[in-house]
Design a protein around this motif. Sequence first.
Motif, short mmCIF file in Angstrom:
data_model
loop_
_atom_site.label_atom_id
_atom_site.label_comp_id
_atom_site.label_asym_id
_atom_site.label_seq_id
_atom_site.Cartn_x
_atom_site.Cartn_y
_atom_site.Cartn_z
N VAL A 88 40.05 -1.24 -68.96
CA VAL A 88 39.13 -1.38 -67.82
C VAL A 88 38.73 0.02 -67.39
CG1 VAL A 88 38.91 -2.16 -65.43
CG2 VAL A 88 40.26 -3.51 -67.06
N VAL A 89 37.43 0.25 -67.20
CA VAL A 89 36.98 1.54 -66.68
C VAL A 89 36.35 1.33 -65.31
CG1 VAL A 89 35.76 3.67 -67.19
CG2 VAL A 89 36.39 2.11 -69.06
N GLY A 90 36.89 2.02 -64.30
CA GLY A 90 36.41 1.85 -62.93
C GLY A 90 37.44 1.10 -62.12
N ALA A 91 38.09 1.80 -61.18
CA ALA A 91 39.20 1.20 -60.43
C ALA A 91 38.79 0.84 -59.01
CB ALA A 91 40.40 2.14 -60.45
N GLY A 92 37.57 0.38 -58.85
CA GLY A 92 37.13 -0.12 -57.54
C GLY A 92 37.63 -1.54 -57.33
N ASP A 93 37.06 -2.23 -56.35
CA ASP A 93 37.45 -3.61 -56.04
C ASP A 93 37.37 -4.49 -57.28
OD1 ASP A 93 38.28 -3.66 -53.48
OD2 ASP A 93 36.37 -4.26 -52.61
N MET A 94 36.26 -4.34 -58.01
CA MET A 94 36.03 -5.22 -59.17
C MET A 94 37.01 -4.88 -60.29
SD MET A 94 34.45 -7.87 -60.06
CE MET A 94 33.25 -8.06 -58.73
N GLY A 95 37.19 -3.59 -60.57
CA GLY A 95 38.14 -3.17 -61.59
C GLY A 95 39.55 -3.66 -61.27
N HIS A 96 39.89 -3.58 -60.02
CA HIS A 96 41.16 -4.08 -59.51
C HIS A 96 41.34 -5.56 -59.85
CE1 HIS A 96 44.26 -4.99 -56.50
NE2 HIS A 96 44.44 -3.70 -56.34
N ALA A 97 40.33 -6.35 -59.48
CA ALA A 97 40.40 -7.80 -59.70
C ALA A 97 40.47 -8.12 -61.19
CB ALA A 97 39.22 -8.49 -59.05
N VAL A 98 39.68 -7.40 -61.97
CA VAL A 98 39.62 -7.66 -63.41
C VAL A 98 40.94 -7.28 -64.09
CG1 VAL A 98 38.56 -6.81 -65.53
CG2 VAL A 98 37.12 -7.56 -63.63
N ALA A 99 41.52 -6.16 -63.67
CA ALA A 99 42.77 -5.70 -64.28
C ALA A 99 43.91 -6.67 -64.00
CB ALA A 99 43.12 -4.30 -63.77
N ASN A 100 43.87 -7.29 -62.82
CA ASN A 100 44.94 -8.22 -62.44
C ASN A 100 44.65 -9.66 -62.81
OD1 ASN A 100 46.67 -6.33 -61.30
ND2 ASN A 100 45.60 -6.41 -59.33
N TYR A 101 43.50 -9.90 -63.35
CA TYR A 101 43.06 -11.27 -63.64
C TYR A 101 44.03 -11.98 -64.57
CZ TYR A 101 39.76 -14.98 -65.06
OH TYR A 101 39.15 -16.18 -65.31
#
Lengths: 205, 205
Positions: A88-101
């Motif tokens: 995942v590249v980009g640790a904003g809100d969306m990156g956060h959600a995607v990484a933990n999905y």
Amino acid sequence: MNTKKIPDIIVGRLPVYLRALQRMADMGLKTTSSQELGEHVGISAAQIRKDISQFGEFGKQGTGYSIEFLLDKLREILKVDRIWDVVVVGAGDMGHAVANYQGFQDRGFRVVAIFDNDKSKVGMKIGNFVVEDTEVMVDRIRTADIKIAMLSVPASAAQDVADKLVQAGVRAILNYAPISLNVPNQVKVQYIDPSTHLQRMTFYL
Amino acid sequence: MNTKKIPDIIVGRLPVYLRALQRMADMGLKTTSSQELGEHVGISAAQIRKDISQFGEFGKQGTGYSIEFLLDKLREILKVDRIWDVVVVGAGDMGHAVANYQGFQDRGFRVVAIFDNDKSKVGMKIGNFVVEDTEVMVDRIRTADIKIAMLSVPASAAQDVADKLVQAGVRAILNYAPISLNVPNQVKVQYIDPSTHLQRMTFYL
DNA sequence: TAGATTGTTAATCGATTAACAATC
DNA sequence: TAGATTGTTAATCGATTAACAATC
């Protein structure tokens, strides 16, 4: 499986079939028909039979398809009979959600790293991951031979990051940034832009 | 604008044109051509001209399209020349990210409420919102005359929630749950399932 | 066997592309 | 005017559907 070229539009429907079949299997069902599967996914029975028959004769006249068998075949065709490492590249809100999905479980994917170029985020914990610096990204991806990336950076940074990913050997990008990417032919991109999806529906309101 | 039926596949490309034009406008550009726009979005110039000409004669021979003018027209066609109120159902990681997403700004949408059926989440603050109980959802949506919802609940709950949304008068659902939804004809659904998108690319790896 | 459902063919339908007259 | 680019037509290409023989 024969070797003639499969249209992209068919490839796009296979994951939908796979998802529906997985659900049927979870419910304990053993067989299904093109008719029944079609009702679940909103596609005609004829089209489902035609799509599946591109890859072999997986059904039986009179009884339909064995769900387990068709699942195996579709996973093999889509190459998710294995686990793909994804960054995942980009640790904003969306990156956060995607990484933990949790939804990648059992679907063929596993997030293994998350990168950001914001030094204040580097070192931060996100679920089980520690945010790494984008500077080390190309090396890390190349060393680990990772082929898939999800991009959740701002639109203004997306093309630059995509160029780096391509350079690192990535062959598939799931792009959450609201911008079209230019990449070489051998690299695939899929777009997730909620606004674009919504605008596709407001036309009909 | 004439009244003949527009194919869905054309409707689906318009938001992509809109997004690219918005970007060009932000960069200070005044005009573009079907050629140039096509290079940005990866679509042939002929197709872009054909798509746009379904709705009127918006270009000028020799000079192309005024970006501002075409933006106005596309916003009008897609009905995003206004702001649509949108609700989010499901206050998990994904609902959280979607509710706080900044990318709806200037694209025609505004999140106005977030619902969850988990009593331990109800009352919780998420950005500027307070999570509301799903029990009050149908009433709230109907009273506020909301037409658009984003669904970020587990697959097992998605169909039930979708039924409630339809009952409340929602006409467009952006579904983040990994399952196909059955809804009446007049209701549109768009699907965002990262695994499905990724599986569409692994085929080619 | 009788009923059900596949895989496949041919027909239909729809989308894309190429080409160019019109015209800014 | 000369050059550029649209809007549109006709040709091509591709996808979907209907129908049915094969067969479980």
